[in-house]
Design a protein around this motif. Structure first.
Motif, PDB file in Angstrom:
ATOM      1  N   THR A  42       0.839  -1.202   0.000  1.00 31.51           N
ATOM      2  CA  THR A  42       0.000   0.000   0.000  1.00 31.51           C
ATOM      3  C   THR A  42       0.869   1.244   0.000  1.00 31.51           C
ATOM      4  N   LEU A  43       1.902   1.252   0.833  1.00 28.80           N
ATOM      5  CA  LEU A  43       2.808   2.390   0.881  1.00 28.80           C
ATOM      6  C   LEU A  43       3.502   2.586  -0.464  1.00 28.80           C
ATOM      7  N   LEU A  44       3.937   1.493  -1.085  1.00 24.02           N
ATOM      8  CA  LEU A  44       4.593   1.602  -2.384  1.00 24.02           C
ATOM      9  C   LEU A  44       3.634   2.151  -3.436  1.00 24.02           C
ATOM     10  N   LYS A  45       2.364   1.735  -3.399  1.00 26.78           N
ATOM     11  CA  LYS A  45       1.384   2.232  -4.364  1.00 26.78           C
ATOM     12  C   LYS A  45       1.161   3.735  -4.214  1.00 26.78           C
ATOM     13  N   VAL A  46       1.206   4.215  -2.976  1.00 30.10           N
ATOM     14  CA  VAL A  46       1.093   5.657  -2.760  1.00 30.10           C
ATOM     15  C   VAL A  46       2.297   6.371  -3.364  1.00 30.10           C
ATOM     16  N   LEU A  47       3.489   5.834  -3.116  1.00 25.39           N
ATOM     17  CA  LEU A  47       4.708   6.431  -3.658  1.00 25.39           C
ATOM     18  C   LEU A  47       4.694   6.431  -5.190  1.00 25.39           C
ATOM     19  N   ALA A  48       4.131   5.375  -5.776  1.00 25.21           N
ATOM     20  CA  ALA A  48       4.063   5.279  -7.235  1.00 25.21           C
ATOM     21  C   ALA A  48       3.013   6.208  -7.830  1.00 25.21           C
ATOM     22  N   GLY A  49       2.074   6.662  -7.000  1.00 25.38           N
ATOM     23  CA  GLY A  49       0.982   7.490  -7.498  1.00 25.38           C
ATOM     24  C   GLY A  49      -0.210   6.689  -7.953  1.00 25.38           C
ATOM     25  N   PHE A  50      -0.175   5.373  -7.703  1.00 29.88           N
ATOM     26  CA  PHE A  50      -1.300   4.506  -8.087  1.00 29.88           C
ATOM     27  C   PHE A  50      -2.468   4.632  -7.120  1.00 29.88           C
ATOM     28  N   LEU A  51      -2.174   5.087  -5.902  1.00 28.89           N
ATOM     29  CA  LEU A  51      -3.173   5.141  -4.832  1.00 28.89           C
ATOM     30  C   LEU A  51      -3.020   6.456  -4.091  1.00 28.89           C
ATOM     31  N   GLN A  52      -4.135   7.101  -3.785  1.00 28.24           N
ATOM     32  CA  GLN A  52      -4.114   8.371  -3.060  1.00 28.24           C
ATOM     33  C   GLN A  52      -4.277   8.111  -1.570  1.00 28.24           C
ATOM     34  N   GLN A  53      -3.421   8.711  -0.777  1.00 31.02           N
ATOM     35  CA  GLN A  53      -3.559   8.576   0.676  1.00 31.02           C
ATOM     36  C   GLN A  53      -4.857   9.235   1.143  1.00 31.02           C
ATOM     37  N   THR A  54      -5.405   8.769   2.260  1.00 29.87           N
ATOM     38  CA  THR A  54      -6.622   9.363   2.807  1.00 29.87           C
ATOM     39  C   THR A  54      -6.314  10.387   3.886  1.00 29.87           C
ATOM     40  N   GLU A  55      -5.054  10.429   4.333  1.00 30.82           N
ATOM     41  CA  GLU A  55      -4.647  11.460   5.289  1.00 30.82           C
ATOM     42  C   GLU A  55      -3.137  11.661   5.186  1.00 30.82           C
ATOM     43  N   GLY A  56      -2.689  12.821   5.625  1.00 28.35           N
ATOM     44  CA  GLY A  56      -1.265  13.117   5.595  1.00 28.35           C
ATOM     45  C   GLY A  56      -0.820  13.693   4.260  1.00 28.35           C
ATOM     46  N   THR A  57       0.486  13.940   4.155  1.00 31.78           N
ATOM     47  CA  THR A  57       1.041  14.565   2.960  1.00 31.78           C
ATOM     48  C   THR A  57       2.156  13.729   2.344  1.00 31.78           C
ATOM     49  N   PHE A  58       2.284  13.837   1.021  1.00 30.78           N
ATOM     50  CA  PHE A  58       3.341  13.172   0.262  1.00 30.78           C
ATOM     51  C   PHE A  58       3.852  14.169  -0.760  1.00 30.78           C
ATOM     52  N   LEU A  59       5.077  14.627  -0.545  1.00 32.81           N
ATOM     53  CA  LEU A  59       5.703  15.602  -1.427  1.00 32.81           C
ATOM     54  C   LEU A  59       6.932  15.000  -2.087  1.00 32.81           C
ATOM     55  N   MET A  60       7.132  15.347  -3.363  1.00 32.71           N
ATOM     56  CA  MET A  60       8.349  14.966  -4.073  1.00 32.71           C
ATOM     57  C   MET A  60       8.938  16.225  -4.670  1.00 32.71           C
ATOM     58  N   ASN A  61      10.189  16.505  -4.322  1.00 36.04           N
ATOM     59  CA  ASN A  61      10.833  17.767  -4.711  1.00 36.04           C
ATOM     60  C   ASN A  61       9.981  18.958  -4.290  1.00 36.04           C
ATOM     61  N   GLY A  62       9.339  18.828  -3.125  1.00 36.15           N
ATOM     62  CA  GLY A  62       8.549  19.913  -2.569  1.00 36.15           C
ATOM     63  C   GLY A  62       7.170  20.082  -3.164  1.00 36.15           C
ATOM     64  N   GLN A  63       6.804  19.219  -4.124  1.00 37.94           N
ATOM     65  CA  GLN A  63       5.513  19.331  -4.793  1.00 37.94           C
ATOM     66  C   GLN A  63       4.600  18.163  -4.423  1.00 37.94           C
ATOM     67  N   VAL A  64       3.299  18.448  -4.327  1.00 40.17           N
ATOM     68  CA  VAL A  64       2.320  17.394  -4.058  1.00 40.17           C
ATOM     69  C   VAL A  64       2.267  16.441  -5.248  1.00 40.17           C
ATOM     70  N   VAL A  65       2.286  15.150  -4.972  1.00 45.22           N
ATOM     71  CA  VAL A  65       2.224  14.135  -6.032  1.00 45.22           C
ATOM     72  C   VAL A  65       0.764  13.854  -6.369  1.00 45.22           C
ATOM     73  N   ALA A  66       0.413  14.027  -7.645  1.00 40.21           N
ATOM     74  CA  ALA A  66      -0.987  13.885  -8.065  1.00 40.21           C
ATOM     75  C   ALA A  66      -1.282  12.561  -8.735  1.00 40.21           C
ATOM     76  N   GLY A  67      -0.257  11.816  -9.142  1.00 40.71           N
ATOM     77  CA  GLY A  67      -0.480  10.554  -9.839  1.00 40.71           C
ATOM     78  C   GLY A  67       0.827   9.997 -10.363  1.00 40.71           C
ATOM     79  N   PRO A  68       0.763   8.904 -11.132  1.00 40.62           N
ATOM     80  CA  PRO A  68       1.984   8.289 -11.660  1.00 40.62           C
ATOM     81  C   PRO A  68       2.680   9.200 -12.670  1.00 40.62           C
ATOM     82  N   ASP A  69       3.992   9.118 -12.733  1.00 37.62           N
ATOM     83  CA  ASP A  69       4.756   9.755 -13.797  1.00 37.62           C
ATOM     84  C   ASP A  69       6.111   9.068 -13.897  1.00 37.62           C
ATOM     85  N   TRP A  70       6.891   9.441 -14.911  1.00 35.93           N
ATOM     86  CA  TRP A  70       8.148   8.750 -15.194  1.00 35.93           C
ATOM     87  C   TRP A  70       9.194   8.968 -14.111  1.00 35.93           C
TER      88      TRP A  70
END
Length: 262
Positions: free
Chosen positions: A56-84
């Motif tokens: 589940t955690l990996l799916k959130v990191l991949a952008g396949f699944l949206q967390q229901t609470e808390g924050t996930f930032l990559m390079n300071g930006q909110v992750v909205a979904g999968p990308d390269w």
């Protein structure tokens, strides 16, 4: 540049992250209160009992699944979904069977808009790195399990993602092939300065690969232990390229097994 020298480059910030699945009966909390910083050059291995929310955690990191609470930032930006920027390697190689080995590896760069010449050059580099040059024109269904995973690894590397996410990629391999793949992944991580987040059920695998090992609790999963390790550096620098167990290694293994069994 070693992973240790890259430690100050923060790539991913996760704070108070949780995921709750909705079912017909009642909500199920898969993970909760996950707090984690991932730095460039990290090789993070995640362990925990079955059902603790590692995938589940990996799916959130991949952008396949949206967390229901808390924050996930990559390079300071909110992750909205999968990308390269986040490449995923699954337990099953998931290759394109209608393409040969080379074309599987070229596919990503071509989709990013690179020219045929550039894509071919990138594929040639990674074919050499995973030791599959002589099999570049082979159909993927003709390959062994270990070779398929090497193609999958090269295909993700060819996209040059900022982080590689591995969901038990070596779990289906026989013991000897698995050891060879671990050595290959160690060398690639060292040479390319990759950032890797890997799920595994194998404590020895985590200790032999990870610069950091995370241990998760039973459902709902949260991180209960984090260990900083240097076994991977020692293995890469050794003449054999293999892990040499010592008292520290064995004590850490017992500590982790006790945490998982708790």
């Amino acid at each position: 540049m070693s992973a240790k020298k890259m430690k100050n480059e923060l790539l991913i910030e996760i704070s108070k992250l949780g995921v709750e699945y909705l079912t017909n009966s009642e909500p199920i909390r898969a993970i909760e209160n996950i707090n984690l910083n991932i730095y460039r050059g990290d090789f993070i291995c995640v362990l925990g009992p079955s059902g603790c929310g590692k995938s589940t955690l990996l799916k959130v990191l991949a952008g396949f699944l949206q967390q229901t609470e808390g924050t996930f930032l990559m390079n300071g930006q909110v992750v909205a979904g999968p990308d390269w920027n986040r490449g995923v390697i699954f337990q099953s190689a998931s290759l394109y069977p209608w393409m040969n080995v080379r074309k599987n590896i070229e596919f990503g760069p071509k989709m990013k808009g690179l020219s045929k010449i550039e894509s071919s050059k990138i594929a040639s580099h990674y074919l050499k790195q995973v030791d599959l040059v002589e099999f570049e024109n082979q159909a993927t269904f003709e390959l062994s399990g270990g070779m398929k995973q090497r193609v999958a690894l090269a295909r993700v590397l060819a996209n040059e993602p900022e982080v590689m996410l591995m969901d038990e990629p070596l779990g289906a391999l026989d013991a000897l092939t698995r050891i060879h793949m671990q050595k290959l992944i160690r060398n690639i991580w060292k040479e390319n300065h990759n950032t890797i987040f890997m799920i595994t059920h194998d404590v020895d695998e985590a200790l032999s690969l990870g610069t950091r090992v995370l241990v998760m609790s039973k459902n709902p999963g949260t991180i209960i232990k984090e260990l900083d390790l240097d076994f991977i550096e020692n293995a890469v620098d050794s003449k054999t390229g293999r892990i040499h167990t010592n008292e520290k290694y064995l004590n850490l293994k017992e500590e982790i097994l006790d945490l998982i069994d708790t």
